[in-house]
Motif scaffolding. Structure first.
Motif, short mmCIF file in Angstrom:
data_model
loop_
_atom_site.label_atom_id
_atom_site.label_comp_id
_atom_site.label_asym_id
_atom_site.label_seq_id
_atom_site.Cartn_x
_atom_site.Cartn_y
_atom_site.Cartn_z
N LEU A 486 0.82 -1.20 0.00
CA LEU A 486 0.00 0.00 0.00
C LEU A 486 0.86 1.26 0.00
CD1 LEU A 486 -3.05 0.66 0.07
CD2 LEU A 486 -2.84 0.87 2.56
N ASN A 487 1.90 1.25 0.83
CA ASN A 487 2.88 2.33 0.87
C ASN A 487 4.13 1.80 1.57
OD1 ASN A 487 2.39 2.56 3.77
ND2 ASN A 487 0.54 3.72 3.23
N ASP A 488 5.04 2.67 1.91
CA ASP A 488 6.29 2.22 2.53
C ASP A 488 6.07 1.59 3.89
OD1 ASP A 488 7.70 3.13 0.36
OD2 ASP A 488 8.25 5.05 1.28
N ASN A 489 4.90 1.81 4.49
CA ASN A 489 4.67 1.36 5.86
C ASN A 489 3.69 0.20 5.99
OD1 ASN A 489 6.34 3.44 6.87
ND2 ASN A 489 4.64 4.90 6.73
N VAL A 490 2.88 -0.04 4.96
CA VAL A 490 1.81 -1.04 5.09
C VAL A 490 1.79 -1.95 3.87
CG1 VAL A 490 -0.67 -1.43 5.34
CG2 VAL A 490 0.40 0.52 6.48
N THR A 491 1.75 -3.26 4.14
CA THR A 491 1.56 -4.27 3.10
C THR A 491 0.34 -5.10 3.45
OG1 THR A 491 3.93 -4.42 2.62
CG2 THR A 491 2.55 -6.27 1.94
N SER A 522 -2.49 -7.64 7.38
CA SER A 522 -1.49 -6.70 6.90
C SER A 522 -0.24 -6.76 7.77
CB SER A 522 -2.04 -5.27 6.91
OG SER A 522 -2.19 -4.80 8.25
N ARG A 523 0.87 -6.34 7.17
CA ARG A 523 2.11 -6.10 7.90
C ARG A 523 2.33 -4.59 7.93
NH1 ARG A 523 3.72 -10.45 4.47
NH2 ARG A 523 3.77 -12.39 5.64
N PHE A 524 2.93 -4.13 9.01
CA PHE A 524 3.11 -2.69 9.13
C PHE A 524 4.48 -2.37 9.71
CE2 PHE A 524 0.98 -4.34 12.90
CZ PHE A 524 1.76 -3.84 13.94
N ASN A 525 4.94 -1.20 9.38
CA ASN A 525 6.20 -0.68 9.89
C ASN A 525 6.05 0.84 9.94
OD1 ASN A 525 8.76 0.03 10.58
ND2 ASN A 525 9.78 -1.09 8.93
N ALA A 526 5.69 1.34 11.11
CA ALA A 526 5.40 2.76 11.24
C ALA A 526 5.76 3.23 12.64
CB ALA A 526 3.93 3.03 10.96
N SER A 527 6.31 4.43 12.71
CA SER A 527 6.67 5.06 13.99
C SER A 527 7.57 4.16 14.83
CB SER A 527 5.40 5.42 14.78
OG SER A 527 4.58 6.30 14.04
N ASN A 530 7.01 -2.42 14.19
CA ASN A 530 6.80 -3.32 13.06
C ASN A 530 6.08 -4.56 13.55
OD1 ASN A 530 8.91 -5.67 13.47
ND2 ASN A 530 9.99 -3.76 13.94
N GLY A 531 5.22 -5.11 12.70
CA GLY A 531 4.47 -6.28 13.11
C GLY A 531 3.45 -6.67 12.06
N GLU A 532 2.47 -7.46 12.49
CA GLU A 532 1.43 -7.90 11.57
C GLU A 532 0.16 -8.22 12.34
OE1 GLU A 532 3.28 -11.31 9.69
OE2 GLU A 532 2.49 -12.70 11.20
N VAL A 533 -0.96 -8.11 11.67
CA VAL A 533 -2.24 -8.55 12.20
C VAL A 533 -2.94 -9.34 11.11
CG1 VAL A 533 -3.30 -6.32 11.60
CG2 VAL A 533 -4.42 -7.86 13.25
N ILE A 534 -3.30 -10.59 11.43
CA ILE A 534 -3.85 -11.51 10.42
C ILE A 534 -5.02 -12.27 11.01
CG2 ILE A 534 -3.37 -13.53 8.98
CD1 ILE A 534 -0.46 -12.66 8.88
N ALA A 535 -6.13 -12.30 10.29
CA ALA A 535 -7.28 -13.11 10.66
C ALA A 535 -7.23 -14.41 9.86
CB ALA A 535 -8.58 -12.37 10.37
N PHE A 536 -7.66 -15.52 10.49
CA PHE A 536 -7.63 -16.81 9.80
C PHE A 536 -8.92 -17.59 10.07
CE2 PHE A 536 -5.60 -17.43 13.94
CZ PHE A 536 -6.23 -18.57 14.43
N PHE A 574 -1.74 -11.29 16.25
CA PHE A 574 -1.21 -9.93 16.27
C PHE A 574 0.20 -9.95 16.84
CE2 PHE A 574 -0.24 -6.14 18.79
CZ PHE A 574 -0.36 -5.14 17.83
N SER A 575 1.09 -9.21 16.23
CA SER A 575 2.43 -9.05 16.78
C SER A 575 2.92 -7.64 16.48
CB SER A 575 3.40 -10.09 16.21
OG SER A 575 3.62 -9.87 14.83
#
Length: 718
Positions: A486-491, A522-527, A530-536, A574-575
């Protein structure tokens, strides 16, 4: 020409590997040897994977100096570990609600090769590699894990052994020694050298303990001794070092004075670390030999051929009391409280004597084609389990010693051979369209599983078979995943796959386990975080349950497999982590959380879990898990702490078993002082606040978690 012959011929010609990248790079961008066959490759590579992925580096492993895989995986979201012996020798690992029994629902690998003693014919067999000698750990769940099989529902756990040096004319080594509570000791050393494109490594890991449980008789030893030796050689040759061949050999042996025998609730409350005298002869002896040859060839513009041939031999004999259900435990307890001259006669101690072998060849071809990156893989695999068991009879005497009263004939308890042959083809296409990467995979398995049984009175197996069952299965397992930057911080990521597990020889209906598995997040890297939140979500058409003594199955049914029908599992992971820095101190913090909701969709009677009602939650799958780690890193002093919370869970689905595994919070602590850049001293404390908790309730009895234990060590590396 049959497809089996075609697959075998392709395998012999191309041979196999399960690597995601041939020259994977670690988090620092340093190239690894071809020999180190990876699933993820590095922390940096995770962002391109359309599924949940965790990479635990050598530096992370050294924070706590853990030798117990249960503690290592505590901070990985979506992973459940049911402890058994307290030292991590025989962990029970599951992922995303698969259940935890002996890792039988996930694919466990070492250096990209399946390490279960017989992953197709005996998925519940006890064996786990020595955690303490591993260099890094990879965990992969979701659509991307379908590549590895044969079980594709839960995910993949890949343990990476120490890699060979790659820098020209370099050498490296380490010596590490530690002592601790309950007679714990550890000795670990390795030396590796590279010269003229040839590298070699030898590594020795030895550890053990007297154990934390207490017997009322004898030398009171309830611990273990385990030794592990690893040897590797590698050579790079050809123009531009395009070819690489490597050889790996491993030997390990273990003696552990371990038992299935737990405690009654009353005795657990009085002394959770007690063991009954009837278990005094219980002992497991194992021996493991593993051989692996890897070949890699890079050619053209990014083309790669990777190949592996492997052989694993595993022998084990667990000599243990065979009657350990709740009624027997009460009898043993009452006798110890008031021993009589008559004693207890005819206590069966079974020699669970088994030999396993797994062998195969596997290969991959990596093809860069513009915006596409195509991987074609093939594997031919054979494995077997030879059960040749007997049972001796003992009398438990008034002084709580045990006397042999009759000796069983070898083969008189179990006399059978389970075996499997499997041919696998796999193709995956990674298609990059600017910020969108679509990964589509298709796995084909052709499996033949056989059970041959002889009369228990026929130890020479000369009188012909009493049972000969064979099951042929062909299955296509598709997967589709995507990531969008999505951008440099969110996938963003999403995936769907077919979950699959082959029917074991003891499955009377020969029904495969099949499911549909979906994830998004999504995976994120902001402020700085870094981590991820995934529903399964997993929807099982048919879930397997494997019958073992560990889950309380009767002797006649051990090794069988049951079909539990429809099950739904949903949840999210979540991590998040960040390092807070000051001028002189760094404070790393990481939080992981897993929520899981599981539900049986039909009513049935279970040999393993009792009477199951529609709507019941799965045993040993906690609803909530939290792990919080934080530390302080000074110039020469480092301290780290980890807290693990696990909510209550069912032991079984009887009235007494519902939520019989209480929730718990366990803290671990580690500290180290860096004497110089080569030397350090360290202290680790497992279960810092000495929390008493139930690890499991195998066979109706309670197995306790390990109490507080302290280890101190010294390490020198060069």
């Amino acid at each position: 020409m049959s497809h089996k012959f075609l697959v075998s011929s392709l395998t012999a010609a191309v041979a196999l590997s399960l690597s995601a990248t041939a020259m994977a790079k670690d988090a620092g961008g340093v190239e690894r040897n071809f020999e180190q066959i990876t699933v993820i490759g590095s922390q940096a590579a995770i962002n391109d994977i359309p599924g949940s992925a965790t990479f635990i580096s050598d530096a992370e492993l050294q924070k706590f100096e853990f030798t117990d895989i249960s503690r290592v995986l505590a901070s990985v979201p979506g992973v459940y570990v049911q402890e058994e012996d307290g030292y991590g020798l025989r962990p029970n690992i599951g992922m995303r609600g698969t259940g935890t029994g002996r890792n039988d629902k996930i694919s466990v690998m070492e250096d990209g090769v399946l390490v279960a003693p017989a992953p197709y014919s005996a998925p519940s067999a006890y064996y786990f590699p020595t955690m303490g000698r591993m260099e890094s750990i990879e965990v992969l769940k979701g659509a991307a894990s379908v590549k590895y099989g044969p079980r594709t529902t839960g995910g993949v756990l890949n343990l990476l052994s120490r890699s060979l040096p790659t820098e020209a004319n370099s050498s490296m080594g380490m010596v590490d020694a530690a002592l601790g509570s309950d007679g714990y000791y550890k000795g670990h050393a390795y030396f590796a050298k590279e010269k003229n494109n040839t590298a070699g490594l030898i590594e020795v890991f030895s550890y053990g303990a007297d154990g934390f449980k207490e017997l009322p008789v004898g030398d009171d030893n309830t611990g273990f001794e385990k030794n592990d030796v690893l040897v590797k050689f590698g050579h790079t040759f050809g123009e531009n070092d395009a070819h690489n061949i490597e050889f790996k050999a491993k030997y390990s042996e273990e003696t552990s004075d371990e038992t299935y025998m737990g405690l009654t609730d009353t005795d657990y409350q009085e002394n959770p670390n007690r063991r009954y005298a009837a278990s005094q002869n219980d002992e497991m002896n194992t021996r493991h030999n593993a051989y692996q040859v890897n070949y890699a060839y890079r050619f053209g513009e990014g083309y790669e051929v990777l190949a592996t041939a492997y052989l694993n031999d595993f022998h084990r004999n667990w000599y243990k009391a065979s009657k350990v259900s709740e009624s027997y435990l009460e009898q043993y307890s009452e006798f110890e409280a008031n021993p009589t001259a008559e004693g207890i006669e005819n206590i069966g101690v079974k020699a669970n004597n088994r030999d396993y072998q797994a062998k195969g060849v596997q290969s991959e071809l990596h093809i860069p084609a513009g915006d596409h990156y195509i991987t074609v893989g093939v594997r031919y695999h054979e494995d077997e389990m030879d059960r040749f068991q007997w049972e001796d009879k003992y009398t438990l005497n008034q002084d709580l010693s045990m006397t042999l009263s009759s000796q069983g004939a070898p083969g008189s308890n179990s006399n059978r051979l389970d075996s499997a042959k499997a041919s696998t083809l796999f193709i995956q296409d990674e298609w990059t369209m600017d910020a969108l990467v679509v990964s589509a995979g298709l796995r084909y398995e052709d499996i033949t599983i056989t059970r041959e049984e002889w009369a228990k009175s026929d130890p020479t197996r000369s009188q012909g078979l009493t049972k000969d069952i064979s099951n042929d299965t062909e299955i296509l397992v598709p997967s589709l995943g995507a990531t969008y930057t999505l951008n440099d911080n969110v996938t963003l990521l999403a995936g769907i796959q077919k979950g699959y597990a082959p029917a074991a020889p003891g499955n009377a209906d020969q029904d495969e386990e099949e499911s549909i598995n979906i994830e998004f997040g999504s995976r994120f890297n902001a402020s700085g975080f870094n981590g991820e939140v995934i529903a399964f979500f997993s929807d099982y058409d048919n879930m397997h349950g494997n019958c073992t003594a560990a889950v309380g199955c009767s002797d006649d049914n051990i090794g069988d497999q049951y079909n539990y029908g429809e099950v739904e599992v949903s949840g999210f992971e979540f991590s998040a982590g960040r390092t807070f820095n000051t001028a002189s101190v760094a404070f790393p913090v990481k939080l992981t959380y897993t929520y899981t909701d599981s539900e049986f969709k039909n009513t049935f009677d279970s040999e393993i879990w009792g009477s199951v009602e529609k709507g019941d939650a799965m045993p040993y799958v906690p609803e909530n898990q939290v792990a919080l780690s934080f530390g302080a890193e000074f110039n020469a002093f480092v301290i780290n702490s980890q807290m693990r919370y696990v909510s209550d869970a069912h032991a079984d689905l009887s009235d007494s078993g519902l939520n019989a595994i209480d929730s718990r919070v366990v803290w671990d602590l580690a500290a180290k002082y860096l004497i110089d850049e080569n030397q350090k001293v360290y202290l680790s404390v497992d279960n810092l606040f000495d929390k008493t908790y139930i690890a499991n309730r195998a066979n109706g009895g309670i197995q306790p978690g390990k109490p507080r234990s302290v280890q101190m060590g010294y390490s020198y590396s060069f």
